[in-house]
Write a protein that holds these residues in place. Sequence first.
Motif, PDB file in Angstrom:
ATOM      1  N   ALA A 269      40.616 -10.413 -10.908  1.00 44.69           N
ATOM      2  CA  ALA A 269      41.261 -10.747 -12.102  1.00 44.69           C
ATOM      3  C   ALA A 269      42.685 -11.295 -11.816  1.00 44.69           C
ATOM      4  CB  ALA A 269      41.197  -9.626 -13.089  1.00 44.69           C
TER       5      ALA A 269
ATOM      6  N   VAL B  79      33.114 -16.010 -13.532  1.00 47.09           N
ATOM      7  CA  VAL B  79      34.087 -15.857 -14.442  1.00 47.09           C
ATOM      8  C   VAL B  79      35.036 -17.160 -14.415  1.00 47.09           C
ATOM      9  CG1 VAL B  79      36.428 -14.970 -15.096  1.00 47.09           C
ATOM     10  CG2 VAL B  79      34.211 -13.571 -14.734  1.00 47.09           C
TER      11      VAL B  79
ATOM     12  N   GLY C  85      34.961 -19.809 -17.528  1.00 45.50           N
ATOM     13  CA  GLY C  85      36.259 -20.159 -18.108  1.00 45.50           C
ATOM     14  C   GLY C  85      36.800 -21.402 -17.964  1.00 45.50           C
TER      15      GLY C  85
ATOM     16  N   LEU D 193      40.173 -17.536 -18.818  1.00 46.81           N
ATOM     17  CA  LEU D 193      39.651 -16.888 -17.748  1.00 46.81           C
ATOM     18  C   LEU D 193      39.662 -15.366 -18.017  1.00 46.81           C
ATOM     19  CD1 LEU D 193      41.189 -18.635 -14.592  1.00 46.81           C
ATOM     20  CD2 LEU D 193      38.719 -18.807 -15.383  1.00 46.81           C
TER      21      LEU D 193
ATOM     22  N   ALA E  10      36.678 -14.726 -20.335  1.00 46.57           N
ATOM     23  CA  ALA E  10      35.452 -14.652 -19.854  1.00 46.57           C
ATOM     24  C   ALA E  10      35.197 -13.503 -18.818  1.00 46.57           C
ATOM     25  CB  ALA E  10      35.548 -15.967 -18.854  1.00 46.57           C
ATOM     26  N   LEU E  11      36.471 -12.892 -18.302  1.00 43.70           N
ATOM     27  CA  LEU E  11      36.234 -11.624 -17.501  1.00 43.70           C
ATOM     28  C   LEU E  11      35.987 -10.375 -18.630  1.00 43.70           C
ATOM     29  CD1 LEU E  11      36.472 -10.299 -14.970  1.00 43.70           C
ATOM     30  CD2 LEU E  11      39.026  -9.897 -15.461  1.00 43.70           C
TER      31      LEU E  11
ATOM     32  N   GLU F  59      34.484 -10.614 -21.376  1.00 41.16           N
ATOM     33  CA  GLU F  59      33.047 -10.959 -21.781  1.00 41.16           C
ATOM     34  C   GLU F  59      31.957 -10.401 -20.771  1.00 41.16           C
ATOM     35  OE1 GLU F  59      32.287 -14.959 -23.312  1.00 41.16           O
ATOM     36  OE2 GLU F  59      34.203 -14.616 -24.541  1.00 41.16           O
ATOM     37  N   LEU F  60      32.520 -10.465 -19.491  1.00 40.87           N
ATOM     38  CA  LEU F  60      31.648  -9.989 -18.481  1.00 40.87           C
ATOM     39  C   LEU F  60      31.615  -8.454 -18.176  1.00 40.87           C
ATOM     40  CD1 LEU F  60      30.001 -10.572 -15.850  1.00 40.87           C
ATOM     41  CD2 LEU F  60      32.273 -10.503 -14.578  1.00 40.87           C
TER      42      LEU F  60
END
Length: 188
Positions: free
Chosen positions: A84, A153, A157, A174, A177-178, A180-181
Motif C-alpha cells: 500500500a 489493486v 485503481g 488506489l 481499490a485497496l 475494497e480488496l
Amino acid sequence: MSRWEPNARGRLEQAALDLYSERGFEQTTAAQIAERAGLTERTFFRHYADKREVLFAGAPLLEKLFVDTLAETGEKTAPIDAIASTLNAVAAVFLDRYEHARQRQAVIVASSELRERELIKLASLSAALATTLRGRGVDEPAASLAAEAGVAVFKVGFARWINGDGERPLAEFLREALSELKTVATGS
C-alpha cells in the motif's frame, strides 16, 4: 522539426501515441512514427526494438520504482501495508500524466497484441514485487499473494482513474481499490 533536435525518444513516443490514436496500432508503421517525429526509421530502431516497445519503454523504470520503493519500506511493515505504501508513492509519478495515460491505455485496449504485452508487463512487475518481499523475509505464499494483490489493486485503481475525469489523483483510486480488496478479503 529537424531530426537533430534533442529528445528523440520523447518525440518518437509522442508521435507513436498520436498515430496509434489516429490510425490504430496495426495500421501504423515504424517509418510513419519516425517521419511524424522528424527522424529517420533507422533512428527509431536505434531506440526501440519494434513499434510495440514505444508504448512500453517506461515499464522497466516503473518496475524499478515499485521495487526500490517497496525495498525501502520498514522491515516490520506487514506485506500488504508495504505494498500500500509503495502504491501511494508510485502514484506520484502519474500526477501530471492523466491525459497521456488515458490516451496510451485507449491504444492498448484497442489492440490484442498490446493487451498481451501489457499483461506480460504486469506479470513481470508482480514477480519483481514478490522477489522483493521474499528478500524482506516474507515467506511464500504470502509474498506472492501480496505482490499479486498489489498489482491487482494497481490495475483496478488505474482503470478507474483513467475512466474518470482526471480531477482526482491516482493515489485516491488506489487507496479505494485497496480498501475494497481488504473488505472482500475479510468479508466485512
